[in-house]
Design a protein around this motif. Sequence first.
Motif, PDB file in Angstrom:
ATOM      1  N   MET A 152      13.273  23.665  26.902  1.00  0.00           N
ATOM      2  CA  MET A 152      14.665  24.468  27.400  1.00  0.00           C
ATOM      3  C   MET A 152      15.492  24.829  28.694  1.00  0.00           C
ATOM      4  SD  MET A 152      15.625  26.795  24.659  1.00  0.00           S
ATOM      5  CE  MET A 152      16.960  28.328  24.082  1.00  0.00           C
ATOM      6  N   VAL A 153      16.563  24.936  28.841  1.00  0.00           N
ATOM      7  CA  VAL A 153      17.264  25.084  29.845  1.00  0.00           C
ATOM      8  C   VAL A 153      17.524  25.892  30.013  1.00  0.00           C
ATOM      9  CG1 VAL A 153      19.052  23.941  31.049  1.00  0.00           C
ATOM     10  CG2 VAL A 153      18.135  22.445  29.283  1.00  0.00           C
ATOM     11  N   SER A 154      17.024  26.760  31.523  1.00  0.00           N
ATOM     12  CA  SER A 154      17.372  28.104  32.057  1.00  0.00           C
ATOM     13  C   SER A 154      18.730  28.274  31.649  1.00  0.00           C
ATOM     14  CB  SER A 154      16.661  28.547  32.798  1.00  0.00           C
ATOM     15  OG  SER A 154      17.144  27.729  34.274  1.00  0.00           O
ATOM     16  N   ALA A 155      19.825  29.382  31.796  1.00  0.00           N
ATOM     17  CA  ALA A 155      20.755  30.021  32.464  1.00  0.00           C
ATOM     18  C   ALA A 155      21.101  29.651  33.531  1.00  0.00           C
ATOM     19  CB  ALA A 155      20.642  31.263  31.128  1.00  0.00           C
ATOM     20  N   LYS A 156      20.417  29.658  34.599  1.00  0.00           N
ATOM     21  CA  LYS A 156      20.881  29.016  35.979  1.00  0.00           C
ATOM     22  C   LYS A 156      21.314  27.843  35.438  1.00  0.00           C
ATOM     23  CE  LYS A 156      19.796  31.283  40.201  1.00  0.00           C
ATOM     24  NZ  LYS A 156      18.937  31.500  40.558  1.00  0.00           N
ATOM     25  N   ARG A 157      20.373  27.109  34.923  1.00  0.00           N
ATOM     26  CA  ARG A 157      20.476  25.410  35.541  1.00  0.00           C
ATOM     27  C   ARG A 157      21.362  25.045  34.738  1.00  0.00           C
ATOM     28  NH1 ARG A 157      21.210  20.936  37.177  1.00  0.00           N
ATOM     29  NH2 ARG A 157      20.098  19.235  36.208  1.00  0.00           N
ATOM     30  N   GLU A 158      21.693  26.278  33.351  1.00  0.00           N
ATOM     31  CA  GLU A 158      23.040  25.056  32.345  1.00  0.00           C
ATOM     32  C   GLU A 158      24.261  25.469  32.308  1.00  0.00           C
ATOM     33  OE1 GLU A 158      24.017  26.025  27.846  1.00  0.00           O
ATOM     34  OE2 GLU A 158      22.003  26.444  28.352  1.00  0.00           O
ATOM     35  N   ALA A 159      24.674  26.897  33.848  1.00  0.00           N
ATOM     36  CA  ALA A 159      25.717  26.845  34.690  1.00  0.00           C
ATOM     37  C   ALA A 159      25.885  25.905  35.302  1.00  0.00           C
ATOM     38  CB  ALA A 159      25.061  28.745  35.100  1.00  0.00           C
ATOM     39  N   ALA A 160      25.032  25.232  36.404  1.00  0.00           N
ATOM     40  CA  ALA A 160      25.224  24.459  37.818  1.00  0.00           C
ATOM     41  C   ALA A 160      25.514  23.298  36.819  1.00  0.00           C
ATOM     42  CB  ALA A 160      23.399  24.071  38.005  1.00  0.00           C
ATOM     43  N   LEU A 161      24.927  22.886  35.222  1.00  0.00           N
ATOM     44  CA  LEU A 161      25.460  21.462  34.730  1.00  0.00           C
ATOM     45  C   LEU A 161      26.565  21.587  34.420  1.00  0.00           C
ATOM     46  CD1 LEU A 161      22.348  20.833  32.565  1.00  0.00           C
ATOM     47  CD2 LEU A 161      23.099  20.120  34.614  1.00  0.00           C
ATOM     48  N   GLU A 162      27.014  22.922  33.832  1.00  0.00           N
ATOM     49  CA  GLU A 162      28.609  23.007  33.283  1.00  0.00           C
ATOM     50  C   GLU A 162      29.805  23.251  34.567  1.00  0.00           C
ATOM     51  OE1 GLU A 162      32.234  23.540  31.061  1.00  0.00           O
ATOM     52  OE2 GLU A 162      29.667  23.487  30.741  1.00  0.00           O
ATOM     53  N   LYS A 163      28.686  23.669  35.453  1.00  0.00           N
ATOM     54  CA  LYS A 163      29.632  23.331  36.754  1.00  0.00           C
ATOM     55  C   LYS A 163      30.237  21.706  37.858  1.00  0.00           C
ATOM     56  CE  LYS A 163      29.846  24.722  41.756  1.00  0.00           C
ATOM     57  NZ  LYS A 163      30.018  26.080  42.669  1.00  0.00           N
ATOM     58  N   ASP A 164      29.558  20.948  37.531  1.00  0.00           N
ATOM     59  CA  ASP A 164      28.901  19.946  37.566  1.00  0.00           C
ATOM     60  C   ASP A 164      29.819  18.661  36.654  1.00  0.00           C
ATOM     61  OD1 ASP A 164      27.409  20.105  39.850  1.00  0.00           O
ATOM     62  OD2 ASP A 164      25.373  19.635  38.872  1.00  0.00           O
ATOM     63  N   ARG A 165      29.783  19.470  35.720  1.00  0.00           N
ATOM     64  CA  ARG A 165      30.670  18.361  34.767  1.00  0.00           C
ATOM     65  C   ARG A 165      31.767  18.810  34.401  1.00  0.00           C
ATOM     66  NH1 ARG A 165      33.716  19.454  30.296  1.00  0.00           N
ATOM     67  NH2 ARG A 165      33.135  21.901  30.053  1.00  0.00           N
ATOM     68  N   GLN A 166      32.731  20.221  34.895  1.00  0.00           N
ATOM     69  CA  GLN A 166      33.441  20.111  34.806  1.00  0.00           C
ATOM     70  C   GLN A 166      34.506  19.310  36.698  1.00  0.00           C
ATOM     71  OE1 GLN A 166      34.204  24.687  35.486  1.00  0.00           O
ATOM     72  NE2 GLN A 166      33.931  25.002  33.496  1.00  0.00           N
ATOM     73  N   SER A 167      33.269  19.555  37.278  1.00  0.00           N
ATOM     74  CA  SER A 167      33.904  18.789  38.938  1.00  0.00           C
ATOM     75  C   SER A 167      34.022  17.433  38.016  1.00  0.00           C
ATOM     76  CB  SER A 167      32.808  19.472  39.804  1.00  0.00           C
ATOM     77  OG  SER A 167      32.702  18.886  40.968  1.00  0.00           O
ATOM     78  N   LEU A 168      33.140  17.235  37.475  1.00  0.00           N
ATOM     79  CA  LEU A 168      32.823  15.176  37.249  1.00  0.00           C
ATOM     80  C   LEU A 168      34.393  15.361  36.790  1.00  0.00           C
ATOM     81  CD1 LEU A 168      29.840  14.143  36.597  1.00  0.00           C
ATOM     82  CD2 LEU A 168      31.187  13.466  38.155  1.00  0.00           C
ATOM     83  N   ALA A 169      34.520  15.819  35.805  1.00  0.00           N
ATOM     84  CA  ALA A 169      35.788  15.708  34.559  1.00  0.00           C
ATOM     85  C   ALA A 169      37.165  15.847  35.732  1.00  0.00           C
ATOM     86  CB  ALA A 169      35.251  17.104  33.663  1.00  0.00           C
TER      87      ALA A 169
END
Length: 116
Positions: free
Chosen positions: A1-18
């Motif tokens: 299970m991924v924490s909400a904080k980690r999920e938010a960081a991954l989403e930010k990285d995804r948007q940045s890479l996109a």
Amino acid sequence: MVSAKREAALEKDRQSLATAYLDALLVALRDCADGRWGLFGQNEGTVPAYLDERYLPQSVTRLEAIGHELVVLRDKMGFADLFAPMQRLVELRAEQGSNRPGEPRLAQMFLTELKA
């Protein structure tokens, strides 16, 4: 299970890479539209691989590196599909046929699609 904080960081990285991928795609498409072949792979196999790699535009190399990072991150996040502009590039690269437009025309067509 991924924490909400980690999920938010991954989403930010995804948007940045996109965003980085889209920016790199635009640069590669402009290079290609200006006559630098290699983005769509139409000449693959016509020259030895070491020459193909040597003359591949830097913009294409950068695009592929960012694309790889984006695919890995999207897989980690559970996305099954590709980023839409990446999917379109894959489709254009896969097209075959003797009446297919050259890479500069394909690049110009793709640029027009992205602006619409």
